[in-house]
Scaffold this active site. Structure first.
Site, PDB file in Angstrom:
ATOM      1  N   ALA A   1     -12.753  -7.906  -6.586  1.00 27.10           N
ATOM      2  CA  ALA A   1     -14.143  -8.238  -6.272  1.00 27.10           C
ATOM      3  C   ALA A   1     -14.677  -7.295  -5.216  1.00 27.10           C
ATOM      4  O   ALA A   1     -13.923  -6.762  -4.400  1.00 27.10           O
ATOM      5  CB  ALA A   1     -14.248  -9.681  -5.781  1.00 27.10           C
TER       6      ALA A   1
ATOM      7  N   ASP B   1       0.794  -1.225   0.000  1.00 27.95           N
ATOM      8  CA  ASP B   1       0.000   0.000   0.000  1.00 27.95           C
ATOM      9  C   ASP B   1       0.829   1.280   0.000  1.00 27.95           C
ATOM     10  O   ASP B   1       0.379   2.299  -0.521  1.00 27.95           O
ATOM     11  CB  ASP B   1      -0.947   0.026   1.200  1.00 27.95           C
ATOM     12  CG  ASP B   1      -2.025  -1.043   1.130  1.00 27.95           C
ATOM     13  OD1 ASP B   1      -2.050  -1.820   0.146  1.00 27.95           O
ATOM     14  OD2 ASP B   1      -2.846  -1.113   2.066  1.00 27.95           O
TER      15      ASP B   1
ATOM     16  N   HIS C   1     -22.696 -27.522 -17.088  1.00 28.05           N
ATOM     17  CA  HIS C   1     -24.138 -27.299 -16.915  1.00 28.05           C
ATOM     18  C   HIS C   1     -24.652 -28.111 -15.743  1.00 28.05           C
ATOM     19  O   HIS C   1     -24.261 -29.254 -15.576  1.00 28.05           O
ATOM     20  CB  HIS C   1     -24.868 -27.728 -18.195  1.00 28.05           C
ATOM     21  CG  HIS C   1     -26.337 -27.488 -18.146  1.00 28.05           C
ATOM     22  ND1 HIS C   1     -26.871 -26.227 -18.264  1.00 28.05           N
ATOM     23  CD2 HIS C   1     -27.374 -28.335 -17.978  1.00 28.05           C
ATOM     24  CE1 HIS C   1     -28.192 -26.321 -18.182  1.00 28.05           C
ATOM     25  NE2 HIS C   1     -28.511 -27.579 -18.007  1.00 28.05           N
TER      26      HIS C   1
ATOM     27  N   THR D   1      -4.209  -6.721  -0.686  1.00 32.56           N
ATOM     28  CA  THR D   1      -3.350  -7.650   0.039  1.00 32.56           C
ATOM     29  C   THR D   1      -2.643  -8.653  -0.868  1.00 32.56           C
ATOM     30  O   THR D   1      -1.426  -8.846  -0.743  1.00 32.56           O
ATOM     31  CB  THR D   1      -4.165  -8.371   1.140  1.00 32.56           C
ATOM     32  OG1 THR D   1      -4.688  -7.387   2.030  1.00 32.56           O
ATOM     33  CG2 THR D   1      -3.313  -9.369   1.896  1.00 32.56           C
TER      34      THR D   1
END
Length: 177
Positions: free
Chosen positions: A59, A21, A154, A29
């Site tokens: 995400a 950072d 599927h 991270t």
């Protein structure tokens, strides 16, 4: 605002390195962990290792979940003259069977000239898990044809990534005259 470093995380002072950072490259991270490994390999392992900061999957663990890797449609259009977009929104079979009204959005961003998949964006259940797997394909410079040649699993939401056949949008930038 971060510490300026080169591709090997070395600052302007030969004996000082910075990772994570404090460099403000990507404040994640897993990126810091990768940079730490590369630093150790370079400085102590005597094997120069650079971290490739392109195509880092990310995400947002919200409801619905969001996963993304690679270029956005806007970024791709700025960098490439021909961009194809494959997009779908659907109700996964597990939602249909359970009576839930859950939907999933998936988008592939493809270089129309080379067929290379430049980005993937997913909103819906398991978006992060699916995106992590797709990140491997994007990192390996997989093509849309590679996706198309993959047999679908599927019933899964991820099967939509290998069954989209027709672009939902095509962007072609005309050459300047």
């Amino acid at each position: 605002g971060g510490i300026a470093v080169d591709h090997f995380s070395k600052s302007s002072v030969d004996s000082i390195y910075a990772i994570g950072d404090v460099t403000h490259r990507f404040n994640l991270t897993p990126v810091a962990i990768r940079e730490g490994h590369a630093f150790a390999d370079t400085v102590f392992g005597k094997r120069e290792v650079q971290v490739d900061h392109a195509n880092i999957p990310t995400a947002v663990f919200s409801q619905p979940e969001v996963g993304t890797v690679g270029l956005t449609e806007t970024e791709a259009r700025a960098q490439f003259s021909h961009v194809d977009i494959y997009k779908t929104t659907f109700r996964p079979i597990k939602a249909t069977m359970s009576g839930r009204d859950t939907r999933v959005l998936m988008k592939l961003v493809v270089d129309g000239a080379t067929d290379r998949v430049l980005g993937c964006h997913i909103v819906g259940d398991a978006a992060a898990e699916i995106t992590q797997a797709v990140a491997i394909a994007v990192k390996m410079k997989a093509t849309k044809a590679d996706f198309d040649a993959t047999i679908a699993l599927h019933p899964s939401a991820a099967e939509e990534l290998v069954t989209m056949r027709t672009p939902s949008a095509r962007h072609v930038r005309q050459a300047a005259e």
